[in-house]
Motif scaffolding. Structure first.
Motif, PDB file in Angstrom:
ATOM      1  N   GLU A  12      33.621 -14.510 -17.323  1.00 43.71           N
ATOM      2  CA  GLU A  12      32.483 -14.110 -18.351  1.00 43.71           C
ATOM      3  C   GLU A  12      31.981 -15.539 -18.136  1.00 43.71           C
ATOM      4  N   LEU A  53      28.665 -11.807 -21.807  1.00 46.68           N
ATOM      5  CA  LEU A  53      29.041 -11.223 -20.449  1.00 46.68           C
ATOM      6  C   LEU A  53      30.444 -11.016 -19.865  1.00 46.68           C
ATOM      7  N   ASP A  54      31.130 -10.547 -20.477  1.00 42.85           N
ATOM      8  CA  ASP A  54      31.992 -10.692 -19.230  1.00 42.85           C
ATOM      9  C   ASP A  54      31.868  -8.940 -17.446  1.00 42.85           C
ATOM     10  N   ARG A  84      32.768  -6.298 -17.267  1.00 34.73           N
ATOM     11  CA  ARG A  84      33.030  -5.075 -17.506  1.00 34.73           C
ATOM     12  C   ARG A  84      31.455  -4.552 -18.430  1.00 34.73           C
ATOM     13  N   ASP A  85      30.740  -5.827 -18.639  1.00 35.40           N
ATOM     14  CA  ASP A  85      29.022  -5.880 -19.437  1.00 35.40           C
ATOM     15  C   ASP A  85      28.056  -5.796 -18.181  1.00 35.40           C
ATOM     16  N   ILE A 115      28.061  -2.486 -16.459  1.00 38.06           N
ATOM     17  CA  ILE A 115      27.167  -1.188 -17.439  1.00 38.06           C
ATOM     18  C   ILE A 115      25.697  -1.403 -17.341  1.00 38.06           C
ATOM     19  N   PRO A 151      34.732   2.921 -26.343  1.00 38.50           N
ATOM     20  CA  PRO A 151      34.517   1.688 -25.794  1.00 38.50           C
ATOM     21  C   PRO A 151      33.075   1.178 -25.263  1.00 38.50           C
ATOM     22  N   CYS A 152      32.888   1.955 -24.308  1.00 41.87           N
ATOM     23  CA  CYS A 152      31.578   2.073 -23.707  1.00 41.87           C
ATOM     24  C   CYS A 152      30.101   1.946 -24.602  1.00 41.87           C
ATOM     25  N   ARG A 205      30.448  -1.442 -26.398  1.00 41.30           N
ATOM     26  CA  ARG A 205      29.367  -2.753 -25.450  1.00 41.30           C
ATOM     27  C   ARG A 205      27.963  -2.569 -25.448  1.00 41.30           C
ATOM     28  N   ARG A 221      26.414  -3.616 -28.264  1.00 41.49           N
ATOM     29  CA  ARG A 221      26.527  -4.915 -28.927  1.00 41.49           C
ATOM     30  C   ARG A 221      25.551  -5.619 -28.070  1.00 41.49           C
ATOM     31  N   LEU A 222      25.325  -4.367 -27.081  1.00 47.54           N
ATOM     32  CA  LEU A 222      23.791  -5.265 -25.800  1.00 47.54           C
ATOM     33  C   LEU A 222      22.959  -4.730 -26.358  1.00 47.54           C
TER      34      LEU A 222
END
Length: 167
Positions: free
Chosen positions: A3, A11-12, A14-15, A18, A43-44, A47, A50-51
């Motif tokens: 992370e 931001l992991d 996956r973030d 994306i 969930p996508c 995210r 959230r971003l």
């Protein structure tokens, strides 16, 4: 995946995946984005929201061909100011904010103070823009113009490991 923390948001991997996809394809559907980053759509979407809310994603844009508006020239312009006091930089920067032909401007270190990109209908229109800049009294000592003859690459800067080709 490790992370990273960015201004209070984690931001992991996956973030970052994306973000890498959205930077290349801002109009991708959520379903396709989710498929590419190996998430289900809900969930996508969460995210992405959230971003956006955290200010990591600041907007979505369309790249428009300047030729669609007729013949255009693009100039890369280096600018040196007469004086280097904070108020001189602020005055120049405030003025440039109001000049639509200047579509990119960065303060830089080294032999010049700013590098700008300017778009105009033709060379005469470009020179008229520069004459207005000089007449504005914003402290320009000198400038050098480099006309773009062929764009070679236009891309946003990489995202520290997010630009992996597997996304």
């Amino acid at each position: 995946m490790a992370e990273r923390r960015l201004d209070g948001i984690r931001l992991d991997g996956r973030d970052r995946a994306i973000l890498a996809v959205l930077r290349r394809e801002g109009r991708i559907t959520n379903a396709e984005l989710a498929r590419r980053v190996n998430l289900s759509p809900t969930p996508c979407w969460a995210r992405v929201r959230r971003l956006e809310q955290a200010g990591v994603i600041t907007g979505y844009v369309a790249r428009v061909a300047p030729e669609a508006f007729g013949r255009r020239v693009t100039a890369v312009v280096t600018v040196e100011l007469e004086s280097h006091r904070a108020e001189d930089f602020a005055r120049f920067e405030a003025h440039v904010q109001g000049v639509p032909a200047v579509f990119d401007c960065a303060a830089v270190g080294g032999g010049v103070d700013y590098v700008m990109k300017v778009s105009a209908a033709d060379v005469a229109a470009y020179q008229a823009e520069m004459d207005r800049l000089l007449e504005a009294g914003v402290g320009v000592k000198r400038y050098f113009t480099y006309f773009v003859t062929k764009p070679v690459k236009e891309a946003p800067p990489p995202l520290d490991g997010a630009e992996d080709s597997s996304a």
